[in-house]
Scaffold this motif. Sequence first.
Motif, PDB file in Angstrom:
ATOM      1  N   SER A 148       0.853  -1.235  -0.201  1.00 55.21           N
ATOM      2  CA  SER A 148      -0.021   0.098  -0.026  1.00 55.21           C
ATOM      3  C   SER A 148       0.807   1.255  -0.163  1.00 55.21           C
ATOM      4  O   SER A 148       0.652   2.135  -0.639  1.00 55.21           O
ATOM      5  CB  SER A 148      -0.871  -0.030   1.290  1.00 55.21           C
ATOM      6  OG  SER A 148      -1.903  -1.136   1.251  1.00 55.21           O
ATOM      7  N   HIS A 149       1.979   1.233   0.671  1.00 54.54           N
ATOM      8  CA  HIS A 149       2.748   2.260   0.628  1.00 54.54           C
ATOM      9  C   HIS A 149       3.373   2.574  -0.539  1.00 54.54           C
ATOM     10  O   HIS A 149       3.851   3.581  -0.981  1.00 54.54           O
ATOM     11  CB  HIS A 149       3.816   2.221   1.841  1.00 54.54           C
ATOM     12  CG  HIS A 149       4.939   3.267   1.820  1.00 54.54           C
ATOM     13  ND1 HIS A 149       4.561   4.429   2.441  1.00 54.54           N
ATOM     14  CD2 HIS A 149       6.163   3.422   1.652  1.00 54.54           C
ATOM     15  CE1 HIS A 149       5.629   5.235   2.412  1.00 54.54           C
ATOM     16  NE2 HIS A 149       6.557   4.834   1.826  1.00 54.54           N
ATOM     17  N   ASP A 152       0.879   4.072  -3.014  1.00 52.17           N
ATOM     18  CA  ASP A 152       0.613   5.581  -2.580  1.00 52.17           C
ATOM     19  C   ASP A 152       1.767   6.329  -3.083  1.00 52.17           C
ATOM     20  O   ASP A 152       1.274   7.413  -3.721  1.00 52.17           O
ATOM     21  CB  ASP A 152       0.482   5.629  -1.198  1.00 52.17           C
ATOM     22  CG  ASP A 152      -0.685   5.208  -0.369  1.00 52.17           C
ATOM     23  OD1 ASP A 152      -1.604   4.932  -1.087  1.00 52.17           O
ATOM     24  OD2 ASP A 152      -0.717   4.779   0.679  1.00 52.17           O
ATOM     25  N   LYS A 156       0.946   8.900  -5.895  1.00 56.23           N
ATOM     26  CA  LYS A 156       1.320  10.424  -5.868  1.00 56.23           C
ATOM     27  C   LYS A 156       2.325  11.167  -6.803  1.00 56.23           C
ATOM     28  O   LYS A 156       2.002  12.186  -7.250  1.00 56.23           O
ATOM     29  CB  LYS A 156       2.024  10.596  -4.555  1.00 56.23           C
ATOM     30  CG  LYS A 156       2.103  12.274  -4.008  1.00 56.23           C
ATOM     31  CD  LYS A 156       2.804  12.270  -2.659  1.00 56.23           C
ATOM     32  CE  LYS A 156       2.893  13.584  -2.434  1.00 56.23           C
ATOM     33  NZ  LYS A 156       3.831  13.728  -0.698  1.00 56.23           N
TER      34      LYS A 156
END
Length: 253
Positions: A148-149, A152, A156
């Motif tokens: 998930s990191h 993200d 971004k």
Amino acid sequence: MQREEKHFEITLDAVLQRLVDLKLSVLAMIQKLEMEYMDINWPTFLDNFALISSHLTGLTKILAKEQCPPLRNRTVLPLLVSMDRDEALINLTEGRVPVFSHDIVPDYLRTRPDPVTEQKMQQNEQKASNLTNDAAMKQVTQYNKVVSHVLDMVSKAREEWEIESNSRTGIQQTSSMADTQLLVAAVGMGKGLQFKANYGPGPGMMVPPSIRGPTPPMGGPSMSPGNVQQLGKAPSAVKTNIKSANQVHPFSR
């Protein structure tokens, strides 16, 4: 039994036909990469790759049909293992396998992975079987957090790139016409500079009309910045000076 054998023959014919199409597509792509690498473009390469992908998808669909008998239940055994050259085998494999020997049989008729690979798989399976449910859930949770990191970060970066791309209206301006005119006026006419002595523009200096001073009359003085200011303030005084100069130094005719 005869019905199953018939389905098996039909499936083999379809698989062989799909494999032939796949082989021709791969050969065509390799030929383009080797012979037309200077002229091939990206859309053509993607078209060839999509054709190969479609053949693979069709092969998978054929093997996944319910009418297709499971091939894993079939056993393939070598009828003849020899060290002599086999012309029929050469023609069948298009020159890739000249001899069906004891060294080739384990590789071409292998139904299990390599011994090293099989050993590693057994070690991983044993390690997974000894793992408790709590430890497994913790590892899954930690793995999901890492994924998930990373997701993200990628999202971004993509949003920033899209915003930057949309904000670009064209080529950025690297010059200013107003600054250029001020620079030319400063170099050619001394505009905006402090002078201790009045100097006119140098010989051959071209000054734009927008910053050029008024044109002096025939026979008048040079148009230096100081004289331009004098002409703007008291043009009658300039005429008086010219008249007095003619009286002091009359021209002989």
